[in-house]
Design a protein around this motif. Structure first.
Motif, PDB file in Angstrom:
ATOM      1  N   TYR A   1      51.717  40.374  38.663  1.00 60.05           N
ATOM      2  CA  TYR A   1      52.074  39.168  37.921  1.00 60.05           C
ATOM      3  C   TYR A   1      53.337  39.357  37.090  1.00 60.05           C
ATOM      4  O   TYR A   1      54.048  38.395  36.834  1.00 60.05           O
ATOM      5  N   SER A   2      53.602  40.592  36.664  1.00 61.27           N
ATOM      6  CA  SER A   2      54.773  40.821  35.813  1.00 61.27           C
ATOM      7  C   SER A   2      56.078  40.498  36.532  1.00 61.27           C
ATOM      8  O   SER A   2      57.090  40.258  35.885  1.00 61.27           O
TER       9      SER A   2
ATOM     10  N   ARG B   1      47.957  42.724  37.024  1.00 56.57           N
ATOM     11  CA  ARG B   1      48.939  42.499  35.945  1.00 56.57           C
ATOM     12  C   ARG B   1      50.327  42.988  36.365  1.00 56.57           C
ATOM     13  O   ARG B   1      51.338  42.360  36.034  1.00 56.57           O
TER      14      ARG B   1
ATOM     15  N   ASP C   1      43.297  34.918  41.015  1.00 62.30           N
ATOM     16  CA  ASP C   1      43.131  36.139  40.220  1.00 62.30           C
ATOM     17  C   ASP C   1      41.906  36.931  40.667  1.00 62.30           C
ATOM     18  O   ASP C   1      41.161  37.466  39.859  1.00 62.30           O
TER      19      ASP C   1
ATOM     20  N   ARG D   1      42.298  45.015  37.519  1.00 58.96           N
ATOM     21  CA  ARG D   1      42.971  44.049  36.637  1.00 58.96           C
ATOM     22  C   ARG D   1      44.384  44.534  36.308  1.00 58.96           C
ATOM     23  O   ARG D   1      45.329  43.758  36.296  1.00 58.96           O
ATOM     24  N   GLU D   2      44.528  45.829  36.051  1.00 59.60           N
ATOM     25  CA  GLU D   2      45.850  46.395  35.737  1.00 59.60           C
ATOM     26  C   GLU D   2      46.808  46.225  36.915  1.00 59.60           C
ATOM     27  O   GLU D   2      47.978  45.888  36.736  1.00 59.60           O
TER      28      GLU D   2
END
Length: 189
Positions: free
Chosen positions: A104-105, A101, A168, A97-98
Protein backbone atom coordinates in the motif's frame (compact mmCIF):
# COMPACT_ATOMS: atom_id res chain seq x y z
CA UNK A 1 34.92 15.41 9.81
CA UNK A 2 36.74 12.62 7.99
CA UNK A 3 35.15 11.00 4.96
CA UNK A 4 33.93 7.45 5.77
CA UNK A 5 35.82 4.54 4.22
CA UNK A 6 34.03 2.22 1.77
CA UNK A 7 32.91 -0.17 4.50
CA UNK A 8 31.48 2.63 6.66
CA UNK A 9 29.83 4.21 3.63
CA UNK A 10 28.17 0.90 2.75
CA UNK A 11 26.94 0.52 6.33
CA UNK A 12 25.52 4.05 6.37
CA UNK A 13 23.89 3.45 3.00
CA UNK A 14 22.27 0.22 4.26
CA UNK A 15 21.01 1.83 7.46
CA UNK A 16 19.55 4.81 5.59
CA UNK A 17 17.91 2.63 2.92
CA UNK A 18 16.26 0.50 5.60
CA UNK A 19 15.15 3.60 7.48
CA UNK A 20 13.80 5.10 4.25
CA UNK A 21 11.86 1.95 3.44
CA UNK A 22 10.47 1.76 6.98
CA UNK A 23 9.48 5.42 6.83
CA UNK A 24 7.77 4.86 3.49
CA UNK A 25 5.78 1.92 4.88
CA UNK A 26 4.85 3.80 8.05
CA UNK A 27 4.02 7.21 6.57
CA UNK A 28 3.38 6.59 2.87
CA UNK A 29 5.00 8.21 -0.10
CA UNK A 30 3.06 11.45 0.24
CA UNK A 31 4.36 12.17 3.77
CA UNK A 32 7.90 10.81 3.28
CA UNK A 33 10.65 13.30 4.22
CA UNK A 34 14.43 13.16 4.29
CA UNK A 35 14.40 14.72 7.75
CA UNK A 36 12.26 11.89 9.19
CA UNK A 37 14.47 9.28 7.50
CA UNK A 38 17.56 10.95 8.97
CA UNK A 39 16.04 10.89 12.46
CA UNK A 40 15.06 7.23 12.06
CA UNK A 41 18.53 6.31 10.76
CA UNK A 42 20.37 8.36 13.39
CA UNK A 43 22.24 10.48 10.84
CA UNK A 44 22.17 14.11 9.81
CA UNK A 45 19.98 15.03 6.82
CA UNK A 46 23.13 16.39 5.13
CA UNK A 47 24.60 12.87 5.12
CA UNK A 48 21.56 11.62 3.22
CA UNK A 49 21.61 14.56 0.82
CA UNK A 50 25.29 14.00 0.07
CA UNK A 51 24.57 10.42 -1.04
CA UNK A 52 21.12 10.69 -2.68
CA UNK A 53 20.90 14.40 -3.61
CA UNK A 54 17.09 14.53 -3.22
CA UNK A 55 14.04 12.80 -1.79
CA UNK A 56 13.01 11.21 -5.08
CA UNK A 57 16.32 9.43 -5.60
CA UNK A 58 16.31 8.16 -2.01
CA UNK A 59 12.74 6.89 -2.39
CA UNK A 60 13.52 5.08 -5.63
CA UNK A 61 16.66 3.49 -4.22
CA UNK A 62 14.83 2.36 -1.06
CA UNK A 63 11.86 0.79 -2.83
CA UNK A 64 13.84 -0.80 -5.64
CA UNK A 65 16.44 -2.24 -3.25
CA UNK A 66 13.71 -3.64 -1.05
CA UNK A 67 11.59 -5.08 -3.84
CA UNK A 68 14.53 -6.77 -5.54
CA UNK A 69 15.53 -8.50 -2.33
CA UNK A 70 11.99 -9.46 -1.29
CA UNK A 71 10.73 -10.76 -4.64
CA UNK A 72 13.69 -11.80 -6.78
CA UNK A 73 13.11 -12.68 -10.42
CA UNK A 74 13.39 -16.49 -10.69
CA UNK A 75 14.82 -18.44 -13.63
CA UNK A 76 13.56 -22.02 -13.36
CA UNK A 77 13.63 -22.76 -17.07
CA UNK A 78 9.85 -22.63 -17.54
CA UNK A 79 7.33 -19.82 -17.55
CA UNK A 80 5.04 -21.69 -15.14
CA UNK A 81 7.95 -22.33 -12.76
CA UNK A 82 9.12 -18.72 -12.86
CA UNK A 83 5.64 -17.31 -12.34
CA UNK A 84 4.82 -19.82 -9.59
CA UNK A 85 7.90 -18.84 -7.57
CA UNK A 86 7.29 -15.13 -8.07
CA UNK A 87 3.63 -15.44 -7.14
CA UNK A 88 4.51 -17.54 -4.08
CA UNK A 89 6.76 -14.71 -2.87
CA UNK A 90 4.01 -12.14 -3.48
CA UNK A 91 1.47 -14.32 -1.67
CA UNK A 92 3.80 -14.70 1.29
CA UNK A 93 4.21 -10.95 1.55
CA UNK A 94 0.46 -10.33 1.20
CA UNK A 95 -0.33 -12.90 3.87
CA UNK A 96 0.80 -10.52 6.60
CA UNK A 97 -0.57 -7.14 7.55
CA UNK A 98 2.96 -5.70 7.38
CA UNK A 99 3.43 -7.06 3.87
CA UNK A 100 0.18 -5.49 2.73
CA UNK A 101 1.26 -2.18 4.30
CA UNK A 102 4.43 -2.34 2.22
CA UNK A 103 2.41 -2.79 -0.94
CA UNK A 104 0.00 0.00 0.00
CA UNK A 105 2.89 2.38 0.65
CA UNK A 106 3.55 2.50 -3.10
CA UNK A 107 -0.06 3.18 -4.08
CA UNK A 108 -1.51 6.66 -4.58
CA UNK A 109 -3.55 7.87 -1.62
CA UNK A 110 -6.06 10.12 -3.30
CA UNK A 111 -5.77 13.48 -4.93
CA UNK A 112 -2.68 14.46 -2.94
CA UNK A 113 -0.45 12.24 -5.06
CA UNK A 114 3.32 12.33 -4.99
CA UNK A 115 4.43 14.99 -7.51
CA UNK A 116 7.84 13.39 -7.97
CA UNK A 117 6.28 10.42 -9.81
CA UNK A 118 8.25 7.92 -7.74
CA UNK A 119 5.28 5.57 -7.73
CA UNK A 120 5.09 5.50 -11.50
CA UNK A 121 8.86 5.12 -11.84
CA UNK A 122 8.87 2.31 -9.28
CA UNK A 123 6.16 0.34 -11.06
CA UNK A 124 7.74 1.01 -14.48
CA UNK A 125 11.07 -0.33 -13.20
CA UNK A 126 9.44 -3.41 -11.67
CA UNK A 127 7.46 -4.11 -14.85
CA UNK A 128 10.59 -3.84 -16.97
CA UNK A 129 12.47 -6.14 -14.58
CA UNK A 130 9.65 -8.69 -14.54
CA UNK A 131 9.17 -8.61 -18.31
CA UNK A 132 12.43 -10.57 -18.60
CA UNK A 133 10.47 -13.61 -17.39
CA UNK A 134 8.24 -13.39 -20.46
CA UNK A 135 11.14 -12.59 -22.79
CA UNK A 136 12.94 -15.75 -21.64
CA UNK A 137 9.74 -17.74 -22.15
CA UNK A 138 9.45 -16.26 -25.64
CA UNK A 139 13.02 -17.32 -26.45
CA UNK A 140 12.21 -20.86 -25.26
CA UNK A 141 9.15 -20.91 -27.53
CA UNK A 142 6.65 -21.00 -24.65
CA UNK A 143 4.67 -17.86 -25.59
CA UNK A 144 2.21 -17.44 -28.41
CA UNK A 145 3.19 -14.70 -30.83
CA UNK A 146 2.16 -11.15 -30.08
CA UNK A 147 2.29 -11.36 -26.28
CA UNK A 148 3.54 -8.03 -24.92
CA UNK A 149 5.77 -8.83 -21.89
CA UNK A 150 4.95 -5.56 -20.09
CA UNK A 151 1.19 -5.92 -20.64
CA UNK A 152 1.31 -9.57 -19.55
CA UNK A 153 3.15 -8.61 -16.37
CA UNK A 154 0.61 -5.89 -15.58
CA UNK A 155 -2.36 -8.20 -16.16
CA UNK A 156 -0.99 -10.98 -13.99
CA UNK A 157 0.04 -8.64 -11.17
CA UNK A 158 -3.39 -6.97 -11.15
CA UNK A 159 -5.22 -10.29 -11.07
CA UNK A 160 -3.04 -11.79 -8.34
CA UNK A 161 -3.27 -8.71 -6.13
CA UNK A 162 -7.00 -8.07 -6.53
CA UNK A 163 -8.00 -9.32 -3.06
CA UNK A 164 -5.17 -7.42 -1.39
CA UNK A 165 -5.88 -4.14 -3.13
CA UNK A 166 -9.67 -4.13 -3.04
CA UNK A 167 -10.51 -6.09 0.10
CA UNK A 168 -7.34 -5.96 2.24
CA UNK A 169 -7.38 -9.77 2.34
CA UNK A 170 -4.53 -12.21 1.94
CA UNK A 171 -4.31 -14.01 -1.40
CA UNK A 172 -5.70 -17.56 -1.34
CA UNK A 173 -3.61 -20.36 -2.83
CA UNK A 174 -6.65 -21.76 -4.65
CA UNK A 175 -7.33 -18.40 -6.29
CA UNK A 176 -3.67 -18.06 -7.32
CA UNK A 177 -3.68 -21.46 -8.99
CA UNK A 178 -6.85 -20.59 -10.94
CA UNK A 179 -5.45 -17.23 -12.04
CA UNK A 180 -2.16 -18.79 -13.11
CA UNK A 181 -3.93 -21.56 -15.09
CA UNK A 182 -6.20 -19.05 -16.88
CA UNK A 183 -3.35 -16.66 -17.51
CA UNK A 184 -1.04 -19.33 -18.93
CA UNK A 185 -3.87 -20.61 -21.11
CA UNK A 186 -4.07 -17.14 -22.63
CA UNK A 187 -0.36 -16.51 -23.22
CA UNK A 188 1.17 -19.96 -23.73
CA UNK A 189 1.78 -21.48 -27.12
Amino acid sequence: MAKPDDHEAAQIRGIVLQAAFDELVDRGIDRFTVERVAKRAGVEPAVISSIWVDRRILLMDAVLSSSESVIPIPDTGTLRGDLSLAIDAAVEIASTREGRRQLYSMLPRGRDFDPTEVQRDFWDNRLIAWAVTFRRAEQRGELRSGVDPIAATRMLAAAINFDVLFADNPISADYVEKVLDMFLHGVAR
